[in-house]
Write an enzyme that holds these catalytic residues in place. Structure first.
Site, PDB file in Angstrom:
ATOM      1  N   ARG A  68      45.707  36.091  35.946  1.00 17.97           N
ATOM      2  CA  ARG A  68      44.523  35.361  35.505  1.00 17.97           C
ATOM      3  C   ARG A  68      44.755  34.746  34.135  1.00 17.97           C
ATOM      4  NH1 ARG A  68      39.631  39.276  37.660  1.00 17.97           N
ATOM      5  NH2 ARG A  68      40.489  39.379  39.760  1.00 17.97           N
ATOM      6  N   SER A 159      37.718  36.138  40.167  1.00 23.78           N
ATOM      7  CA  SER A 159      36.641  37.072  40.455  1.00 23.78           C
ATOM      8  C   SER A 159      35.406  36.874  39.593  1.00 23.78           C
ATOM      9  CB  SER A 159      37.174  38.497  40.333  1.00 23.78           C
ATOM     10  OG  SER A 159      36.197  39.411  40.769  1.00 23.78           O
ATOM     11  N   HIS A 160      35.113  37.864  38.753  1.00 24.06           N
ATOM     12  CA  HIS A 160      33.881  37.837  37.966  1.00 24.06           C
ATOM     13  C   HIS A 160      34.029  37.021  36.681  1.00 24.06           C
ATOM     14  CE1 HIS A 160      36.601  40.992  36.870  1.00 24.06           C
ATOM     15  NE2 HIS A 160      36.087  41.014  35.669  1.00 24.06           N
ATOM     16  N   LYS A 172      46.416  35.664  43.457  1.00 22.72           N
ATOM     17  CA  LYS A 172      47.050  36.936  43.802  1.00 22.72           C
ATOM     18  C   LYS A 172      47.573  36.891  45.226  1.00 22.72           C
ATOM     19  CE  LYS A 172      42.974  39.483  45.364  1.00 22.72           C
ATOM     20  NZ  LYS A 172      42.313  40.775  45.400  1.00 22.72           N
ATOM     21  N   ASP A 324      29.811  38.852  43.320  1.00 25.65           N
ATOM     22  CA  ASP A 324      30.534  38.195  42.225  1.00 25.65           C
ATOM     23  C   ASP A 324      31.223  36.914  42.666  1.00 25.65           C
ATOM     24  OD1 ASP A 324      32.511  39.370  43.762  1.00 25.65           O
ATOM     25  OD2 ASP A 324      33.810  39.765  42.043  1.00 25.65           O
ATOM     26  N   ASP A 326      34.142  36.022  43.729  1.00 22.90           N
ATOM     27  CA  ASP A 326      34.924  35.974  44.979  1.00 22.90           C
ATOM     28  C   ASP A 326      34.350  36.858  46.080  1.00 22.90           C
ATOM     29  OD1 ASP A 326      35.627  38.235  43.453  1.00 22.90           O
ATOM     30  OD2 ASP A 326      37.606  38.353  44.377  1.00 22.90           O
ATOM     31  N   ASP A 328      33.687  40.110  46.382  1.00 24.64           N
ATOM     32  CA  ASP A 328      34.101  41.478  46.714  1.00 24.64           C
ATOM     33  C   ASP A 328      33.274  42.544  45.984  1.00 24.64           C
ATOM     34  OD1 ASP A 328      35.222  40.949  44.251  1.00 24.64           O
ATOM     35  OD2 ASP A 328      37.277  41.532  44.809  1.00 24.64           O
ATOM     36  N   ARG A 329      32.490  42.129  44.988  1.00 21.40           N
ATOM     37  CA  ARG A 329      31.666  43.127  44.286  1.00 21.40           C
ATOM     38  C   ARG A 329      30.229  43.087  44.775  1.00 21.40           C
ATOM     39  NH1 ARG A 329      33.283  43.437  37.958  1.00 21.40           N
ATOM     40  NH2 ARG A 329      35.538  43.406  38.271  1.00 21.40           N
ATOM     41  N   THR A 391      42.509  52.411  38.421  1.00 21.48           N
ATOM     42  CA  THR A 391      41.635  51.251  38.603  1.00 21.48           C
ATOM     43  C   THR A 391      42.358  50.128  39.346  1.00 21.48           C
ATOM     44  OG1 THR A 391      40.342  51.741  36.645  1.00 21.48           O
ATOM     45  CG2 THR A 391      40.428  49.437  37.303  1.00 21.48           C
ATOM     46  N   GLU A 410      34.659  51.727  43.349  1.00 23.28           N
ATOM     47  CA  GLU A 410      34.947  51.677  41.918  1.00 23.28           C
ATOM     48  C   GLU A 410      33.627  51.506  41.175  1.00 23.28           C
ATOM     49  OE1 GLU A 410      38.871  49.865  40.567  1.00 23.28           O
ATOM     50  OE2 GLU A 410      38.127  48.412  42.008  1.00 23.28           O
ATOM     51  N   GLU A 411      33.607  52.017  39.952  1.00 26.46           N
ATOM     52  CA  GLU A 411      32.391  51.906  39.148  1.00 26.46           C
ATOM     53  C   GLU A 411      32.031  50.449  38.846  1.00 26.46           C
ATOM     54  OE1 GLU A 411      32.980  50.505  35.988  1.00 26.46           O
ATOM     55  OE2 GLU A 411      35.100  50.516  36.537  1.00 26.46           O
ATOM     56  N   LYS A 423      37.685  45.355  48.527  1.00 27.39           N
ATOM     57  CA  LYS A 423      36.291  45.735  48.409  1.00 27.39           C
ATOM     58  C   LYS A 423      35.452  44.594  48.973  1.00 27.39           C
ATOM     59  CE  LYS A 423      36.120  44.586  43.449  1.00 27.39           C
ATOM     60  NZ  LYS A 423      37.499  44.590  42.913  1.00 27.39           N
ATOM     61  N   ARG A 543      37.396  49.280  27.473  1.00 25.25           N
ATOM     62  CA  ARG A 543      36.322  49.824  28.301  1.00 25.25           C
ATOM     63  C   ARG A 543      36.228  51.325  28.046  1.00 25.25           C
ATOM     64  NH1 ARG A 543      35.438  45.440  31.452  1.00 25.25           N
ATOM     65  NH2 ARG A 543      37.062  44.529  32.756  1.00 25.25           N
TER      66      ARG A 543
HETATM   67  C1  VG1 Z   1      38.191  45.162  36.664  1.00 20.32           C
HETATM   68  C2  VG1 Z   1      37.496  46.413  37.150  1.00 20.32           C
HETATM   69  C3  VG1 Z   1      38.260  47.017  38.310  1.00 20.32           C
HETATM   70  C4  VG1 Z   1      38.413  45.962  39.412  1.00 20.32           C
HETATM   71  C5  VG1 Z   1      39.063  44.721  38.844  1.00 20.32           C
HETATM   72  C6  VG1 Z   1      39.126  43.612  39.847  1.00 20.32           C
HETATM   73  O1  VG1 Z   1      39.473  45.492  36.193  1.00 20.32           O
HETATM   74  O2  VG1 Z   1      37.361  47.337  36.124  1.00 20.32           O
HETATM   75  O3  VG1 Z   1      37.593  48.146  38.777  1.00 20.32           O
HETATM   76  O4  VG1 Z   1      39.213  46.458  40.463  1.00 20.32           O
HETATM   77  O5  VG1 Z   1      38.312  44.243  37.729  1.00 20.32           O
HETATM   78  O6  VG1 Z   1      37.857  43.312  40.322  1.00 20.32           O
HETATM   79  P1  VG1 Z   1      39.818  45.693  34.637  1.00 20.32           P
HETATM   80  O7  VG1 Z   1      41.306  45.909  34.573  1.00 20.32           O
HETATM   81  O8  VG1 Z   1      39.355  44.461  33.939  1.00 20.32           O
HETATM   82  O9  VG1 Z   1      39.019  46.881  34.206  1.00 20.32           O
HETATM   83  V1  VG1 Z   1      37.524  41.791  40.890  1.00 20.32           V
HETATM   84  O10 VG1 Z   1      36.002  41.773  41.379  1.00 20.32           O
HETATM   85  O11 VG1 Z   1      38.317  40.920  39.843  1.00 20.32           O
HETATM   86  O12 VG1 Z   1      38.464  41.502  42.263  1.00 20.32           O
HETATM   87 CO    CO Z   2      35.730  40.147  42.564  1.00 22.16          CO
END
Ligand code: VG1
Ligand code: CO
Length: 590
Positions: A68, A159-160, A172, A324, A326, A328-329, A391, A410-411, A423, A543
């Site tokens: 990213r 993603s987010h 990816k 989110d 993409d 998956d959340r 994670t 995942e949290e 997910k 975090r």
């Molecule tokens: C974050 C989250 C992790 C998740 C990852 C990808 O990673 O904490 O739980 O799997 O994003 O999610 P990090 O390394 O920033 O804590 V997503 O929705 O980008 O596919």
């Molecule tokens: Co995502």
């Protein structure tokens, strides 16, 4: 079947390259250039398969979920091409095989897809399944990879993270089981990116029209533009009791789903409104935009504020959810109650017997290390194995392939199952709707009953975003030194029962992943975890995760931040966060 397809397509590629292709190029050139200007001799038609010389970029190491960077970073000469070629150089023999390709629709998605199609053809893929308009949500890509037994897939998403010309882009690779590539492959991709000298691409070929389902030939490689929603929607109908959910809605149950102008809009409208009969307009912000309408497509109470305000108002519908960038959340909210993702995983596990796809058998449950231990309590009572992984979803793939776990979470608002290897945001929403349809109770009642039975895991994550990288690294290395001596000591009113830098040994292939976060556990079951994000693109994000377990029925409805106050204070003094980073407050609390 796969071999046959591969052979056929290899033969047709050869035929097209050797015979049809030169004839066609000649014909096109005759049309394009009047005979006196025709620049090539008949014997030397222009080659369209081009090998381009390139040099490595030193920063192509995939993070938690792919590579990213800012869009402008990806737009540097050969940056995207280098990484794609590094993927192709790392995944084994895919000649004549099928690749799945799609993304979350963010800015630069379409340009990248055209480049990757031309590179896939030049590198010998037999077929590419690409989502209409270049779209696949991450879970839908995983569905398609598995359903059509593709060799693998490339998913374009950050993603987010926000999107747009000045924001983020990502890419990816997922393997043939539909899972994000495991570390041994991402490490190989990085290694190849560091020594890359050339990449292959088809030149002088027009862009492919991705606007509707159709099939094309790109120099012998078949491109199938697919409806991005249909296969995913079909799988959801196979897993859940759609009739029960339909009658829930027809009896007046109300829903608000916030797609945050990201990829899930079309999926949510089709499944929730068209197929299940939720009222029109139940899906808000459902039109995907390349910049997510300037928003931050992260489904939490901070970023999905429109939904949050509604769900905590007097007009709150029965159920709220968001997804989110993409898809998956997921965030689950009831009328005036927020369900933490950790609790959601535990509640789904405890109620899985109500769902057609899961009623007969649950193998086990897995959660990432910083995720609360709520699911562990359920697993223990149900006699299920419970796994703790680093994670990132890539660590669940092996466990699911080996039938060790059915549900994972995942949290960070991620929940899923072995129906795919990603997910899955809408899947979690449908799981909840199916539970609500069967139990005929409110979200709040279901959560309350759950806490009374298993206790409540108060849980929160504090993010310190865009911190200076050196300070963040210094904080982590100081903590790493400290934790070795903490065990048995007393901090405030708490006694440390264990403290270390989490190291994971995969129970299936024994691969080892070190330095996955500092976790400190106390004798009363509470914990705190420190780690650096692996998905950010500016500076570092620290975090800190907090959890405490409460079993007294009268103490189930405290304010979360207050319930965790002692841990929060301890974490700040232990890590010297303020002194090292200059920050006195987190940027996001979830
Ligand atoms: C974050 C989250 C992790 C998740 C990852 C990808 O990673 O904490 O739980 O799997 O994003 O999610 P990090 O390394 O920033 O804590 V997503 O929705 O980008 O596919
Ligand atoms: Co995502």
């Amino acid at each position: 079947m796969i071999e046959k397809v591969g052979l056929n397509s290899a033969i047709s590629r050869l035929f097209i390259r050797k015979f049809l292709y030169p004839v066609r190029i000649l014909a096109i050139n005759q049309l394009l250039y009047p005979s006196n200007l025709y620049p090539y001799s008949d014997k030397e038609p222009p080659m369209t398969l081009k090998t381009v010389a390139t040099t490595p970029y030193d920063d192509q190491k995939p993070g938690t979920s792919g590579l990213r960077k800012k869009v402008s970073h990806f737009q540097q000469p050969n940056y995207l091409e280098n990484f794609v070629q590094a993927i192709f150089d790392s995944i084994g023999d895919y000649q004549g095989q099928t690749l799945v390709l799609g993304g979350d629709g963010r800015y630069f998605n379409l340009q990248a897809i055209q480049i990757i199609l031309k590179m896939a053809a030049a590198n010998g893929f037999g077929k590419v399944l690409v989502g209409q308009n270049g779209i696949f949500s991450t879970p839908a890509a995983s569905v398609v990879i598995r359903k059509y037994q593709a060799f693998g897939g490339i998913i374009l998403s950050a993603s987010h993270n926000p999107g747009g010309p000045d924001e983020d882009f990502g890419i990816k690779y997922n393997t043939g089981n539909g899972s994000p590539a495991p570390e041994k492959i991402t490490d190989t991709i990085y290694a190849h990116s560091q020594v890359i000298e050339q990449y292959k691409i088809m030149e002088n070929t027009a862009d492919i029209d991705l606007s509707q389902p159709a099939t094309f030939d790109l120099e012998g490689m078949q491109i199938q533009v697919m409806d991005a929603v249909a296969d995913y929607a079909q799988l959801m109908a196979d897993l859940f009791d759609f009739d029960a959910i339909k009658s829930l809605f027809s009896n007046g149950f109300s829903l608000c789903f916030d797609a945050m102008h990201a990829v899930t809009g079309p999926y949510a409208v089709e499944i929730l409104e068209n197929q299940l009969g939720a009222a029109r307009g139940s899906v808000i912000n459902g039109i995907p935009k390349t910049d997510f309408d300037g928003g931050h497509p992260d489904p939490n109470l901070v970023h999905a504020h429109e939904l949050a305000e509604l769900m905590f108002s007097e007009n709150a519908p029965d159920f709220g959810a968001a997804s989110d960038g993409d898809g998956d959340r997921n965030m689950i909210v009831g009328n005036n109650i927020f369900v933490t993702p950790s609790d959601s995983l535990a509640i789904l596990t405890a109620n899985a017997h109500l769902i057609p796809a899961y009623k007969d058998k649950l193998y086990g449950v897995a959660r990432s290390m910083p995720t609360s231990q709520a699911a562990d309590m359920v697993a223990k009572k149900m006699g299920l194995d419970c796994y703790e992984t680093p994670t990132g979803w890539k660590f669940f793939g092996n466990l699911m392939d080996a039938d060790k776990v059915t549900l994972c979470g995942e949290e960070s608002f991620g929940t899923g199952s072995n129906h795919i290897r990603e997910k899955d945001g809408l899947w979690a929403v449908l799981f909840w709707l199916n539970i609500l349809a069967v139990r005929q109770q409110s979200v709040a009642d279901i959560v309350d009953e759950h806490w009374l039975e298993y206790g409540r895991n108060y849980y929160s994550r504090h993010d310190y975003e865009a911190v200076d990288s050196d300070s963040a690294n210094q904080l982590m290395s100081l903590l790493r030194d400290k934790v070795t001596t903490l065990s048995g000591s007393t901090l405030g009113s708490l006694t440390v029962s264990y403290s270390d830098d989490f190291c994971y040994t995969d129970p299936v292939d024994q691969s080892i992943s070190e330095h996955q976060g500092i976790h400190i556990g106390f004798t009363d079951g509470s914990r705190m975890v420190f780690r650096l994000s692996g998905t950010g693109t500016s500076g570092a994000t620290i975090r800190i995760y907090y959890e405490s377990h409460e079993t007294r029925p009268d103490n189930m409805h405290q304010d979360t931040q207050e319930a965790l106050q002692e841990l929060i204070q301890l974490s700040l003094s232990l890590s010297q966060l303020q002194e090292l980073t200059g920050r006195s407050e987190p940027t996001v609390i979830t």
